[in-house]
Design an enzyme around this catalytic site. Structure first.
Site, mmCIF file in Angstrom:
data_model
loop_
_atom_site.group_PDB
_atom_site.id
_atom_site.type_symbol
_atom_site.label_atom_id
_atom_site.label_comp_id
_atom_site.label_asym_id
_atom_site.label_seq_id
_atom_site.Cartn_x
_atom_site.Cartn_y
_atom_site.Cartn_z
ATOM 1 C CD GLU A 225 55.558 6.332 -22.826
ATOM 2 O OE1 GLU A 225 55.131 6.172 -23.988
ATOM 3 O OE2 GLU A 225 55.325 7.348 -22.151
ATOM 4 C CE LYS B 55 52.629 6.341 -26.917
ATOM 5 N NZ LYS B 55 54.009 6.653 -26.495
ATOM 6 C CG HIS C 285 53.026 4.835 -31.998
ATOM 7 N ND1 HIS C 285 51.706 4.769 -31.640
ATOM 8 C CD2 HIS C 285 53.535 5.903 -31.322
ATOM 9 C CE1 HIS C 285 51.436 5.748 -30.792
ATOM 10 N NE2 HIS C 285 52.524 6.460 -30.585
ATOM 11 C CD GLN D 167 51.725 12.853 -28.717
ATOM 12 O OE1 GLN D 167 50.528 12.953 -28.597
ATOM 13 N NE2 GLN D 167 52.286 12.607 -29.878
ATOM 14 N NE ARG E 191 63.822 16.031 -31.203
ATOM 15 C CZ ARG E 191 62.835 16.710 -30.638
ATOM 16 N NH1 ARG E 191 63.090 17.851 -30.021
ATOM 17 N NH2 ARG E 191 61.606 16.260 -30.658
HETATM 18 P P1 GDP Z 1 55.972 4.440 -28.833
HETATM 19 O O1 GDP Z 1 56.043 5.809 -29.398
HETATM 20 O O2 GDP Z 1 55.471 4.425 -27.429
HETATM 21 O O3 GDP Z 1 55.209 3.492 -29.710
HETATM 22 O O4 GDP Z 1 57.474 3.900 -28.767
HETATM 23 P P2 GDP Z 1 58.588 4.035 -29.923
HETATM 24 O O5 GDP Z 1 58.275 3.071 -30.989
HETATM 25 O O6 GDP Z 1 58.768 5.452 -30.303
HETATM 26 O O7 GDP Z 1 59.891 3.623 -29.121
HETATM 27 C C1 GDP Z 1 60.033 2.374 -28.528
HETATM 28 C C2 GDP Z 1 61.263 1.690 -29.131
HETATM 29 O O8 GDP Z 1 61.610 0.576 -28.373
HETATM 30 C C3 GDP Z 1 61.025 1.164 -30.546
HETATM 31 O O9 GDP Z 1 62.212 1.265 -31.274
HETATM 32 C C4 GDP Z 1 60.641 -0.299 -30.305
HETATM 33 O O10 GDP Z 1 60.936 -1.130 -31.406
HETATM 34 C C5 GDP Z 1 61.533 -0.618 -29.157
HETATM 35 N N1 GDP Z 1 61.039 -1.630 -28.232
HETATM 36 C C6 GDP Z 1 59.777 -1.829 -27.784
HETATM 37 N N2 GDP Z 1 59.755 -2.764 -26.819
HETATM 38 C C7 GDP Z 1 61.039 -3.172 -26.648
HETATM 39 C C8 GDP Z 1 61.678 -4.079 -25.756
HETATM 40 O O11 GDP Z 1 61.062 -4.705 -24.914
HETATM 41 N N3 GDP Z 1 63.027 -4.196 -25.870
HETATM 42 C C9 GDP Z 1 63.761 -3.506 -26.776
HETATM 43 N N4 GDP Z 1 65.061 -3.708 -26.804
HETATM 44 N N5 GDP Z 1 63.189 -2.625 -27.626
HETATM 45 C C10 GDP Z 1 61.854 -2.453 -27.549
HETATM 46 P P1 IMO Z 2 54.951 8.970 -29.218
HETATM 47 O O1 IMO Z 2 53.489 8.762 -29.506
HETATM 48 C C1 IMO Z 2 58.036 11.449 -27.430
HETATM 49 C C2 IMO Z 2 57.380 15.773 -27.482
HETATM 50 C C3 IMO Z 2 58.321 16.603 -28.327
HETATM 51 C C4 IMO Z 2 58.346 17.871 -27.513
HETATM 52 C C5 IMO Z 2 56.898 17.995 -27.027
HETATM 53 C C6 IMO Z 2 56.018 18.878 -27.888
HETATM 54 O O2 IMO Z 2 55.847 8.424 -30.258
HETATM 55 O O3 IMO Z 2 55.279 8.533 -27.836
HETATM 56 P P2 IMO Z 2 54.905 18.562 -30.289
HETATM 57 O O4 IMO Z 2 55.515 18.325 -31.626
HETATM 58 O O5 IMO Z 2 53.947 17.517 -29.872
HETATM 59 O O6 IMO Z 2 54.320 19.942 -30.149
HETATM 60 O O7 IMO Z 2 56.146 18.508 -29.261
HETATM 61 O O8 IMO Z 2 56.380 16.682 -27.044
HETATM 62 N N1 IMO Z 2 56.682 14.685 -28.204
HETATM 63 C C7 IMO Z 2 57.006 13.394 -28.066
HETATM 64 N N2 IMO Z 2 58.004 12.798 -27.382
HETATM 65 N N3 IMO Z 2 57.132 10.708 -28.091
HETATM 66 C C8 IMO Z 2 56.116 11.287 -28.764
HETATM 67 O O9 IMO Z 2 55.118 10.560 -29.324
HETATM 68 C C9 IMO Z 2 56.032 12.690 -28.810
HETATM 69 N N4 IMO Z 2 55.194 13.571 -29.377
HETATM 70 C C10 IMO Z 2 55.604 14.776 -28.993
HETATM 71 O O10 IMO Z 2 59.594 16.011 -28.418
HETATM 72 O O11 IMO Z 2 59.143 17.697 -26.368
HETATM 73 MG MG MG Z 3 57.417 7.077 -30.316
#
Ligand code: GDP
Ligand code: IMO
Ligand code: MG
Length: 426
Positions: free
Chosen positions: A14, A16, A41, A222, A301
Site C-alpha cells: 500500500e 507503508k 518496501h 503485509q 509478479r
Molecule cells: P509497501 O510494501 O506497502 O511498502 O509498498 P510497496 O513499496 O511494495 O509498493 C508501493 C509502490 O507504490 C512503490 O513502488 C512506491 O514507490 C509507490 N508509491 C508509493 N506512494 C505512491 C504514490 O502516492 N504515487 C505513486 N505513483 N506511487 C507511489
Molecule cells: P509488503 O510488506 C504483498 C503475500 C504473497 C502471498 C501471501 C503469502 O511489501 O506489503 P508469504 O511469502 O508471506 O508466505 O506469502 O502473502 N505477501 C505479500 N503481498 N505485499 C507483501 O509485503 C507481502 N508479503 C507476502 O504474495 O499471497
Molecule cells: Mg511491498
C-alpha cells in the site's frame, strides 16, 4: 507518548515504506515487528529508489534506531546482502538492532515453501517462496532457531542438528534432497559473526525509548487482509500484521500503542492467489497497473488490480484498530472518467457489510458499487488538499464517510515531497 503503527489495510504494497520513511525523518526509533523478506518496501529519496526487505525504513537517518523485533523471521544471508547493498550506495551511517528472540530462516525453509506450493497445485497460496511459512511453523512447533542461539556457535550447531533430524525426514518424505549440518553450519556461522554486533534484547530497548518519550514508529509488513487470523485464510501470510500483534511481537505493553495509521491505496491490489471481490480485469486495470507500476517488489509478479473496497477497509479498521488513514497513489487515478467504490457485498442475494470468513463465501460475494466522477488533471505536483480537483476531493471525503475514518495524509507520487499532510498525527 508518541508511538505510531504504520499498518497495511489491504493486501500489502500500500506504500507503508514510503510513509514510514516520511515520518522516520523525525522518528527516534523505527521497528519492524513481523514478517521477513517477503516484504518489499520501496522508498524514493530525491528520485533514488531503494527496495527494503527486512531492514526498517528508518535506515536512511543516522539518528534513528532501526530495530528488527522478536516477531520477525530473519534470513541472515539476505539481511547481510541487503545491508551491504545499502552500504554500497553510500548508506553507511546507520543504527541497527536485532532481537535475540527473532527466528532465523534457513535454506530448508525456502525449499519447503516451494515444495508445499507445488504439492498444493491449483490451490497454492502464491507465496513469495522466501521460507516465511515454514519458518513460522517451526517456531510454533518449537524446532525453530532464534538469533540468540544462532550467534553462539556451539548452541547454533546443536540447534541445527536437532532441527535437521526432523526437517530432513520431512524433506525425504517429499522426495527432496536432505541437508547436511556441517554445510549449513560452516556457511551460516560466518553470517552469525557479522550479525552478532547488532544483537540485543530489543524489548528492553523499545520500552526504554517509549518511557523516555522518544518518537517510535512500528512499520508493519503485509496488510490486514493477509493476516494469519483475520485475512482471507488460507491465502494469507504466516504472521499477523495487525496493530494488536505489535506488543507481542515487540515485547511491550499494549498500552504503549497510541495511534494506528492504516495505509491504503486509492484502489486495491493483490499479489498471489485468493479471493479479491473488487478485482477488475479490463483496460482500466491495465491503465492502473501501468500508471502505478503495479509489479511486485519481491517477485516482480504483475499485481492484480481492483476498485477500492470500503467493506474490506471497515473490516481492517475493526480487526486492526486503525484510527487514521493515509490515502496512497491517488495520482494514479487521474484520467479516468469513472471511479468505483465498493460499499457493500451481495451474498446469495443478501446485502452484507462485513467480510465473510470462508473462501467459499468470499468467492461468491458480488461487490455493490457506487460510481464516482473521475478527474483528468495530473495531480502529482499538488501540495495541498485545496489544490486537488473537485472530484478528487469528493472521492477522498467519500472514503472517509464510508469507512468512518479520517484521511490524514494523501500521497500523490513516490517521492517524499509528494505527500500532503492534512493533519499532524506524529
Ligand atoms: P509497501 O510494501 O506497502 O511498502 O509498498 P510497496 O513499496 O511494495 O509498493 C508501493 C509502490 O507504490 C512503490 O513502488 C512506491 O514507490 C509507490 N508509491 C508509493 N506512494 C505512491 C504514490 O502516492 N504515487 C505513486 N505513483 N506511487 C507511489
Ligand atoms: P509488503 O510488506 C504483498 C503475500 C504473497 C502471498 C501471501 C503469502 O511489501 O506489503 P508469504 O511469502 O508471506 O508466505 O506469502 O502473502 N505477501 C505479500 N503481498 N505485499 C507483501 O509485503 C507481502 N508479503 C507476502 O504474495 O499471497
Ligand atoms: Mg511491498
Amino acid at each position: 507518548m508518541s508511538t505510531l503503527v504504520i499498518e497495511g489495510s489491504q493486501w500489502g504494497d500500500e506504500g507503508k515504506g514510503k510513509i514510514t520513511d516520511y515520518f522516520a525523518q523525525q522518528a527516534d526509533v523505527v521497528v519492524r515487528s513481523q514478517g521477513g523478506n517477503n516484504a518489499g518496501h520501496t522508498i524514493t529519496i530525491n528520485n533514488e529508489k531503494y527496495a527494503l526487505r527486512s531492514i526498517p525504513s528508518g535506515i536512511f537517518n543516522p539518528h534513528t534506531k532501526n530495530i528488527l523485533a522478536n516477531g520477525m523471521v530473519i534470513n541472515p544471508k539476505q539481511l547481510l546482502e541487503e545491508l551491504h547493498g545499502l552500504e554500497a550506495r553510500g548508506i553507511k551511517d546507520y543504527q541497527l538492532y536485532i532481537s535475540n528472540r527473532a527466528h532465523i530462516v534457513l535454506p530448508y525453509h525456502e525449499i519447503l515453501d516451494g515444495a508445499y506450493e507445488e504439492y498444493k497445485g491449483s490451490s497454492k497460496v502464491g507465496t513469495t517462496k522466501r521460507g516465511i511459512g515454514p519458518c513460522y511453523s517451526d517456531k510454533a512447533n518449537r524446532i525453530g532457531i532464534r538469533i540468540g542461539n544462532f550467534i553462539d556457535e556451539e548452541d547454533f550447531k546443536a540447534s541445527l542438528e536437532d532441527a535437521l533430524k526432523i526437517k530432513n525426514l520431512e524433506l525425504k518424505m517429499l522426495g527432496l534432497a536432505t541437508f547436511d549440518v556441517d554445510t549449513i553450519f560452516n556457511e551460516y556461522k560466518e553470517y552469525a559473526k557479522e550479525i552478532k554486533k547488532y544483537v540485543c534484547d530489543t524489548s528492553l530497548l523499545i520500552e526504554e525509548e517509549i518511557e523516555k518519550c522518544s518518537k517510535v514508529l512500528f512499520e508493519g509488513a503485509q496488510g490486514a487482509m493477509l493476516c494469519l487470523d483475520h485475512g482471507t485464510y488460507p491465502y494469507v501470510t504466516s504472521s499477523s500484521p495487525a496493530a494488536a500483534a505489535v506488543p507481542v511481537n515487540c515485547g511491550i505493553a499494549p498500552s504503549y500503542i497510541k495511534d494506528v495509521l492504516g495505509i491504503c491505496k486509492a484502489y486495491t491490489t493483490r499479489v498471489g492467489e485468493g479471493p479479491f471481490p473488487t478485482e477488475i480485469d479490463s483496460d482500466v486495470a491495465s491503465y492502473i497497473r501501468e500508471r502505478g507500476h503495479e509489479y511486485g517488489t519481491v517477485t516482480k509478479r504483475p499485481r492484480r488490480i481492483g476498485w477500492l473496497d470500503a467493506v474490506g477497509l471497515k473490516y481492517a479498521r475493526r480487526v486492526s484498530g486503525i484510527n487514521y488513514l493515509a490515502l496512497m497513489l491517488l495520482d494514479v487515478l487521474s484520467g479516468l472518467d469513472e471511479i468505483k467504490i465498493c460499499c457493500g457485498y451481495s451474498l446469495d442475494g443478501k446485502l452484507i457489510d462485513y467480510v465473510p470468513a470462508t473462501i467459499k463465501e468470499l468467492n461468491k460475494v458480488k461487490p455493490v458499487y457506487i460510481s464516482m466522477k473521475g478527474w483528468m488533471e495530473d495531480i502529482s505536483n499538488v501540495k495541498s488538499f485545496e489544490e486537488l480537483p473537485e472530484n478528487a476531493k469528493i472521492y477522498v471525503r467519500k472514503i472517509e464517510e464510508l469507512t468512518n475514518t479520517k484521511v490524514v495524509l494523501i500521497s500523490v507520487g513516490p517521492n517524499r515531497t509528494q505527500t500532503i499532510e492534512l493533519e499532524k498525527i506524529f
